[in-house]
Write an enzyme that holds these catalytic residues in place. Structure first.
Site: not given
Length: 308
Positions: A102, A129, A131, A133, A146, A232, A234, A277
């Site tokens: 990412h 996502d 996260h 980030d 990332h 992403d 995840d 990702e």
């Protein structure tokens, strides 16, 4: 559905994991191709061109220097991607970035933002996502870039990354909606709040539902808005998407993810996309890539029933 001005779709493979904490995302573009991404989009009657893979530096797999791992390599990959994405947008096409980790959001979205400034369009970025980030060299526990792309796009980071695209910051925090967030470092939490990014975390989705979440995230889109989705993998619950290096339990399930994509499609504003990702080394029989393609079909307008 996609933005009505789009002339076709271009796939851009970016086989690198220089920004990640584990090796394997470099194989993501191949896994998405094996899962049939090009034909899945062609089935909507769209012209799809696969431009192949960009060629950048190898992953040296070294420790962080001054808070960043592999900064020169991350910069080069993002410069290459910026130029590729901007060229496709400039020719009226919808670029799909096949990542890769990412950190690539820096090059991709800085190109989208540059295109929107030149075209006089508003920009809305949906950051899907687990996260936020939004780390910096001072906040990051790892130095993995990332975990920093949103911060870099908002002007917080090394000059070599924040200046890609020629405008600092590339984005205003007001342009971003983060969805599905459930893992944020302590210092990063404070920084996200200070910046004023609108975050729809998993507790919000649990309490309000995906429909209400997406209604809020898509509020005020109009015909002058370029909608960019940065997916992403995840973002998804690892029970359905195990092929990622940074799994976090408790993400959206299959139906929630499908509703998210269908509501984005309903806007008719989608104009660029990142899929990042995906780590086939951690996947089971390519099921995560297949799920990603399934969700992309919904982004492009697949639904259970024909809607009038």
């Amino acid at each position: 559905m996609i933005h009505p001005d789009i002339q076709g779709v271009t796939l851009i493979g970016v086989p690198t994991d220089v920004g990640a904490g584990s090796i394997g995302a470099r194989m993501g573009p191949s896994a998405l191709r094996v899962a049939g991404i090009a034909q899945a989009i062609r089935n909507f009657g769209l012209d799809v061109r696969d431009s192949g893979d960009l060629h950048g530096p190898d992953n040296p797999w070294e420790p962080a220097v001054d808070g960043f791992r592999h900064l020169p390599e991350v910069v080069r990959w993002n410069e290459l991607l910026h130029d590729a994405v901007f060229a496709e947008l400039d020719s009226g096409r919808l670029p799909i970035v096949l990542g890769g980790d990412h950190c690539l959001g820096i090059g991709s979205i800085s190109a989208v933002a540059r295109h929107c400034r030149a075209a006089g369009r508003k920009l809305r970025v949906l950051w899907l996502d687990a996260h936020a980030d939004f780390n910096t060299a001072a906040l990051t526990p790892t130095g993995n870039v990332h975990g920093m792309p949103v911060a870099c796009l908002c002007g917080h980071g090394p000059e070599a990354l924040t200046h890609i695209g020629g405008h600092v910051p590339a984005l205003s925090p007001a342009d971003i909606r983060q969805i599905g967030i459930r893992s944020v470092d302590e210092g990063e939490k404070r920084f996200v709040h200070e910046a004023g990014i609108e975050v729809f975390d998993m507790r919000y989705i649990d309490e309000m539902g995906m429909r209400h979440t997406m209604e809020q995230a898509l509020l005020d889109l109009d015909e002058h808005t370029h909608l960019h989705v940065s997916l992403d993998v995840d973002f998804l619950d690892p029970d359905i998407a195990p092929g990622v290096g940074t799994t976090v339990r408790g993400g959206p399930n299959y139906r929630e993810a499908q509703l998210c994509m269908e509501m984005i499609a309903d806007t008719g504003r989608l104009a660029s996309l990142d899929v990042v990702e995906l780590n086939p080394a951690l996947d089971v029989r390519n099921q995560t890539a297949q799920l990603a393609v399934d969700l992309i079909e919904s982004l492009f307008g697949k639904s259970t029933l024909m809607r009038r």
